[in-house]
Structure formats: structure tokens, C-alpha cells
Enzyme design. Structure first.
Site, mmCIF file in Angstrom:
data_model
loop_
_atom_site.group_PDB
_atom_site.id
_atom_site.type_symbol
_atom_site.label_atom_id
_atom_site.label_comp_id
_atom_site.label_asym_id
_atom_site.label_seq_id
_atom_site.Cartn_x
_atom_site.Cartn_y
_atom_site.Cartn_z
ATOM 1 N N SER A 141 0.938 -1.202 -0.061
ATOM 2 C CA SER A 141 0.077 -0.238 0.125
ATOM 3 C C SER A 141 0.789 1.017 0.010
ATOM 4 O O SER A 141 1.883 1.245 0.511
ATOM 5 C CB SER A 141 -0.730 -0.048 1.513
ATOM 6 O OG SER A 141 -1.558 1.284 1.328
ATOM 7 N N TYR A 154 -1.453 -0.056 10.631
ATOM 8 C CA TYR A 154 -1.704 -0.673 9.135
ATOM 9 C C TYR A 154 -0.357 -0.195 8.481
ATOM 10 O O TYR A 154 0.215 -1.029 7.700
ATOM 11 C CB TYR A 154 -2.791 -0.087 8.655
ATOM 12 C CG TYR A 154 -3.134 -0.477 7.176
ATOM 13 C CD1 TYR A 154 -3.609 -1.447 7.027
ATOM 14 C CD2 TYR A 154 -2.839 0.568 6.183
ATOM 15 C CE1 TYR A 154 -3.773 -1.889 5.586
ATOM 16 C CE2 TYR A 154 -3.143 0.326 4.925
ATOM 17 C CZ TYR A 154 -3.488 -1.093 4.484
ATOM 18 O OH TYR A 154 -3.523 -1.290 3.268
#
Length: 167
Positions: A141, A154
Site C-alpha cells: 500500500s 496498518y
């Protein structure tokens, strides 16, 4: 790379990027092996994928549990004999300020996003080395390159994925 007739495992295949990637690769003739914890969603994705490739299948798999991953990968390898590509896509996030996130949630995120990738890679790597062929694709990501407020854990998990992939 020619995709037709390739055996491709995709984790996190029940939604999002994994679902769309599964459909797109099936349209190119790949045999898709769908993995996810969400069995009902997997059945729906398989129905879509099967329009393009009848040799595709699905397996319920919680990538955060190493024994579960090893068991599922043994079944997959027994059935398909040869794995061309592993796409480590499974992942999730809980978006809270660091002070508010529970330690259990931190472990759950890291166990899925990072250790799940490790378990799946370790489960298929001996076969790929024996085959002298194979590709492992790790989906990270932008959060793995730059952290942001509310996404510390995250981001940390995706930074780990990026670091491992670069190394």
C-alpha cells in the site's frame, strides 16, 4: 508473461483488489486458486471467475494462522501439482489513534498483513524452488511508504511488507 493456463494463488480474493485481480487473470485464461476467510464471498467470486476458467477453485484460509496456511497449501499443491504465481494480497486495517488501539488489534493486523504473507510464501517456496520457476507478488500500500494519522499499525504492517519485498 503469458498467463494462460498458469496456476495462480491469490490471498484475500473475496473482495477488493484480490477479487478484481482474480477475475482479470481468469479472463486471460489463468487457473485461479482463491483464498480467503470469507467463504460466502469466495463462492460468489468463484462463480464469476468460472465464467472464464472452469479449473479455478477456492479454499477457506485464514492466513494469520500458520498451521491453517500449511494445511491449505498442501491441499492446493496436491490438486494443482505446480504453482506459477502466489499473490500475497490478504490484509486489513483498523484506523484509530495509536493511543486508542488495543494490543490484540495490533497483533491481528500484523498476523494477517505481515506474518500471513510470510506463512504463504514459506508454504509455496519449496515447490517453486523445486520447479526452478515461480513468482511471488506482495501487495502492499502507499501506507507502506508513508505513514498517516490514524493508520500507524496498518502502515507499520505495510512498511514491513515493503521492506521484506525490497530485501
Amino acid at each position: 508473461m503469458e498467463i494462460k493456463n498458469r496456476n495462480i494463488i491469490i490471498t484475500g480474493a473475496s473482495s477488493g483488489i484480490g477479487k478484481q485481480l482474480s477475475i482479470d487473470l481468469a479472463k486471460q485464461g489463468a487457473n485461479i486458486i482463491l483464498l480467503s476467510r470469507k467463504i460466502n464471498n469466495l463462492k460468489k467470486v468463484l462463480k464469476e471467475v468460472s465464467k472464464y476458467n472452469k479449473s479455478s477453485s477456492y479454499y477457506k484460509c485464514d492466513v494469520s494462522k500458520e498451521k491453517y496456511v500449511n494445511k491449505v497449501f498442501k491441499k492446493v499443491i496436491r490438486k494443482y501439482k505446480y504453482i506459477d504465481i502466489l499473490v500475497n494480497n490478504a490484509g486489513f486495517g483498523i484506523y484509530k489513534e495509536f493511543k486508542d488501539i488495543k494490543t490484540k488489534d495490533v497483533k491481528d493486523i500484523l498476523n494477517t498483513n505481515y506474518f500471513g504473507l510470510i506463512y504463504c510464501t514459506k508454504a509455496v517456496l519449496p515447490l517453486m524452488l523445486k520447479q526452478k520457476n515461480g513468482m511471488i507478488v506482495n501487495i502492499a500500500s502507499v501506507a507502506g511508504k508513508s505513514g498517516y494519522p490514524g493508520g500507524s499499525i496498518y502502515s507499520a504492517s505495510k512498511f514491513a511488507v515493503v521492506g521484506l519485498s525490497e530485501a
